[in-house]
Design a protein around this motif. Sequence first.
Motif, PDB file in Angstrom:
ATOM      1  N   LEU A  22       0.829  -1.205   0.000  1.00 26.11           N
ATOM      2  CA  LEU A  22       0.000   0.000   0.000  1.00 26.11           C
ATOM      3  C   LEU A  22       0.867   1.261   0.000  1.00 26.11           C
ATOM      4  O   LEU A  22       0.554   2.243  -0.688  1.00 26.11           O
ATOM      5  N   THR A  23       1.955   1.247   0.759  1.00 25.06           N
ATOM      6  CA  THR A  23       2.873   2.390   0.764  1.00 25.06           C
ATOM      7  C   THR A  23       3.436   2.638  -0.624  1.00 25.06           C
ATOM      8  O   THR A  23       3.519   3.786  -1.092  1.00 25.06           O
ATOM      9  N   LEU A  24       3.813   1.570  -1.307  1.00 22.91           N
ATOM     10  CA  LEU A  24       4.350   1.686  -2.661  1.00 22.91           C
ATOM     11  C   LEU A  24       3.313   2.283  -3.610  1.00 22.91           C
ATOM     12  O   LEU A  24       3.605   3.218  -4.368  1.00 22.91           O
ATOM     13  N   ALA A  25       2.095   1.746  -3.591  1.00 19.77           N
ATOM     14  CA  ALA A  25       1.045   2.239  -4.486  1.00 19.77           C
ATOM     15  C   ALA A  25       0.732   3.703  -4.214  1.00 19.77           C
ATOM     16  O   ALA A  25       0.598   4.515  -5.144  1.00 19.77           O
ATOM     17  N   CYS A  26       0.620   4.064  -2.939  1.00 21.67           N
ATOM     18  CA  CYS A  26       0.294   5.454  -2.583  1.00 21.67           C
ATOM     19  C   CYS A  26       1.434   6.403  -2.937  1.00 21.67           C
ATOM     20  O   CYS A  26       1.196   7.523  -3.407  1.00 21.67           O
ATOM     21  N   ALA A  27       2.678   5.990  -2.709  1.00 22.85           N
ATOM     22  CA  ALA A  27       3.818   6.851  -3.012  1.00 22.85           C
ATOM     23  C   ALA A  27       3.939   7.109  -4.506  1.00 22.85           C
ATOM     24  O   ALA A  27       4.244   8.226  -4.936  1.00 22.85           O
ATOM     25  N   CYS A  28       3.707   6.075  -5.310  1.00 17.26           N
ATOM     26  CA  CYS A  28       3.756   6.262  -6.772  1.00 17.26           C
ATOM     27  C   CYS A  28       2.643   7.195  -7.234  1.00 17.26           C
ATOM     28  O   CYS A  28       2.872   8.077  -8.079  1.00 17.26           O
ATOM     29  N   GLN A  29       1.428   7.018  -6.698  1.00 14.44           N
ATOM     30  CA  GLN A  29       0.328   7.917  -7.055  1.00 14.44           C
ATOM     31  C   GLN A  29       0.625   9.340  -6.629  1.00 14.44           C
ATOM     32  O   GLN A  29       0.337  10.302  -7.352  1.00 14.44           O
ATOM     33  N   PHE A  30       1.196   9.494  -5.443  1.00 13.31           N
ATOM     34  CA  PHE A  30       1.589  10.810  -4.950  1.00 13.31           C
ATOM     35  C   PHE A  30       2.543  11.489  -5.928  1.00 13.31           C
ATOM     36  O   PHE A  30       2.385  12.667  -6.266  1.00 13.31           O
ATOM     37  N   MET A  31       3.549  10.746  -6.409  1.00 10.70           N
ATOM     38  CA  MET A  31       4.547  11.332  -7.293  1.00 10.70           C
ATOM     39  C   MET A  31       3.947  11.714  -8.648  1.00 10.70           C
ATOM     40  O   MET A  31       4.290  12.755  -9.220  1.00 10.70           O
ATOM     41  N   VAL A  32       3.040  10.871  -9.166  1.00 10.07           N
ATOM     42  CA  VAL A  32       2.400  11.171 -10.454  1.00 10.07           C
ATOM     43  C   VAL A  32       1.587  12.461 -10.368  1.00 10.07           C
ATOM     44  O   VAL A  32       1.681  13.334 -11.245  1.00 10.07           O
ATOM     45  N   ILE A  33       0.775  12.606  -9.316  1.00 14.17           N
ATOM     46  CA  ILE A  33      -0.059  13.801  -9.172  1.00 14.17           C
ATOM     47  C   ILE A  33       0.786  15.016  -8.809  1.00 14.17           C
ATOM     48  O   ILE A  33       0.516  16.140  -9.253  1.00 14.17           O
ATOM     49  N   LEU A  34       1.809  14.805  -7.995  1.00 14.99           N
ATOM     50  CA  LEU A  34       2.701  15.900  -7.619  1.00 14.99           C
ATOM     51  C   LEU A  34       3.273  16.589  -8.852  1.00 14.99           C
ATOM     52  O   LEU A  34       3.341  17.825  -8.917  1.00 14.99           O
ATOM     53  N   ASP A  35       3.661  15.800  -9.847  1.00 14.84           N
ATOM     54  CA  ASP A  35       4.297  16.390 -11.020  1.00 14.84           C
ATOM     55  C   ASP A  35       3.329  17.094 -11.951  1.00 14.84           C
ATOM     56  O   ASP A  35       3.761  17.793 -12.872  1.00 14.84           O
ATOM     57  N   VAL A  36       2.028  16.913 -11.735  1.00 19.97           N
ATOM     58  CA  VAL A  36       1.057  17.703 -12.493  1.00 19.97           C
ATOM     59  C   VAL A  36       1.041  19.136 -12.006  1.00 19.97           C
ATOM     60  O   VAL A  36       0.927  20.083 -12.782  1.00 19.97           O
ATOM     61  N   SER A  37       1.195  19.325 -10.674  1.00 16.87           N
ATOM     62  CA  SER A  37       1.004  20.651 -10.084  1.00 16.87           C
ATOM     63  C   SER A  37       2.286  21.360  -9.673  1.00 16.87           C
ATOM     64  O   SER A  37       2.323  22.589  -9.627  1.00 16.87           O
ATOM     65  N   ILE A  38       3.355  20.617  -9.385  1.00 16.74           N
ATOM     66  CA  ILE A  38       4.540  21.250  -8.815  1.00 16.74           C
ATOM     67  C   ILE A  38       5.243  22.166  -9.809  1.00 16.74           C
ATOM     68  O   ILE A  38       5.907  23.127  -9.429  1.00 16.74           O
ATOM     69  N   VAL A  39       5.073  21.879 -11.101  1.00 18.35           N
ATOM     70  CA  VAL A  39       5.782  22.646 -12.130  1.00 18.35           C
ATOM     71  C   VAL A  39       5.153  24.014 -12.358  1.00 18.35           C
ATOM     72  O   VAL A  39       5.843  24.960 -12.766  1.00 18.35           O
ATOM     73  N   ASN A  40       3.855  24.154 -12.091  1.00 17.90           N
ATOM     74  CA  ASN A  40       3.137  25.374 -12.473  1.00 17.90           C
ATOM     75  C   ASN A  40       3.770  26.639 -11.895  1.00 17.90           C
ATOM     76  O   ASN A  40       3.953  27.636 -12.598  1.00 17.90           O
ATOM     77  N   VAL A  41       4.107  26.607 -10.607  1.00 13.58           N
ATOM     78  CA  VAL A  41       4.649  27.799  -9.960  1.00 13.58           C
ATOM     79  C   VAL A  41       6.033  28.132 -10.503  1.00 13.58           C
ATOM     80  O   VAL A  41       6.439  29.299 -10.520  1.00 13.58           O
ATOM     81  N   ALA A  42       6.767  27.124 -10.986  1.00 13.52           N
ATOM     82  CA  ALA A  42       8.132  27.334 -11.468  1.00 13.52           C
ATOM     83  C   ALA A  42       8.196  27.842 -12.911  1.00 13.52           C
ATOM     84  O   ALA A  42       9.278  28.205 -13.387  1.00 13.52           O
TER      85      ALA A  42
END
Length: 475
Positions: A22-42
């Motif tokens: 479960l940690t693996l699945a959640c961490a991968c999902q976290f990283m996928v969604i993170l990269d949708v939004s983290i770039v916008n401000v930069a």
Amino acid sequence: MTRSRTAPQRTRPRTGSSWMVLTLACACQFMVILDVSIVNVALPSVQRDLGFTATGLAWVVNGYVLTLAGFMLLGGRAVDLFGPRRMLVAGLLLFSASSLVGGLAGAPEILVGARVAQGVGAAMLAPTTLAVINRHFAEPRTRARAFGAWSASGGVGGMAGALAGGAITTGLSWRWVFLVNVPIGAALIVLAMMALVGARASRRGSLDLVGAVTGTAGLAALIYGVMQSADQGWTSVRVLGPAVAGLLLLVLFTVVEARFATQPMVPLRLFTIRTVAVSNGMLLLFGGIAIAMWYFTSLFMQNALGYSALEAGLGQTPAAVTFVVIARFAANLLPRTGVRPLVLAGSACFLAGFGWLGQAHTSSGYVTNVLGPTLFIAVGIGLTFPTLMAAATADVPEGDAGIIGGLANTATQVGGSVALAVFATAASARAGADAAHADSPAALAAGYDLVFLMAAGIGLAVGIVSLLLPQHRPG
């Protein structure tokens, strides 16, 4: 159509402990969604350093979103053919390597190419995480809780991206927005090798190449055309050309899958399972809800209320936290209530929240006209998203777990892309009704209010469609 009664019993695969999986699945999902939004401000810093044009800069975001949505079905079927362990490791390697290239990029075309490759890696990861949960957690109660945690990790990723992007860009450099993925990806590869030991492909066979080409190209072309509509207008050749080509390719894809493919990439028999068909239809609508909530409320706070990007991110934080909490709560309720009551309750929250938000204007206060309605909407998202994901992936043969995960993710991504284009066009037209003041905060607020009222209508549609669900508890 009725629910299939012949779906085989699931057998728990020989993998690592439940918390590791479960940690693996959640961490991968976290990283996928993170990269949708983290770039916008930069993006402004990226434009200054690499000399992007305004049009080219948009592809730092669009390149990722386009390939993520376009390759999701292919990634989902590949999970079934090659196994979740191989797909997760391969996806993490590609995602991490492309992040390294993006962080070190010295020219615009290199960064855009890295973002395209990142999107392909993410398209391998997203359906695999759903397949891992679907296969490993067979008992309905634990499975619902696992989907709640998976959904919450995506919400945390979106929230963290908005805040971390500004902090990293200000404190370090925009390059670390990409480079931060490298050590995270390396750690997740090690975890995948440990947690998924013995997890093998659930079916044997070869990839449906004709279906893969027509389906992937059709989705990519359709989404590309829709993405251009906000700037070019719906009647532009640059919009209609790829959109029509994409639709024709998807028609061809359907014919190939139904008539000619011996091992179809998307077996059409899956749509005879009512929960799968109806839930994916609602996820298509849900994509519009998510875009209206996270994207357009941020624009409203910045362009109509005058907030900075960081202030807007902080302003959305209470709603993001609420979503995470309610998603876990809904996961506990799902085995007892079934899908329909939770979706109907979420639909009511969408109607109340977006209807309230649609009355906001430039002099609105944060607490009374932003915080209140967004908390309602966040409750609705928390009730519906994990519930729909659980329903969309339930009652299917284990050998189709990967493609079912790909379908669910694709429906959400395509729905969001189409809604973004439609909403942006509607908001622009409403704001431009008074040509002399089209860029004023008041005109922009009127455009966003229209978007929120349209989203309320989509929320109502979600509730109506949920009445087509069978009255049983998924699992």
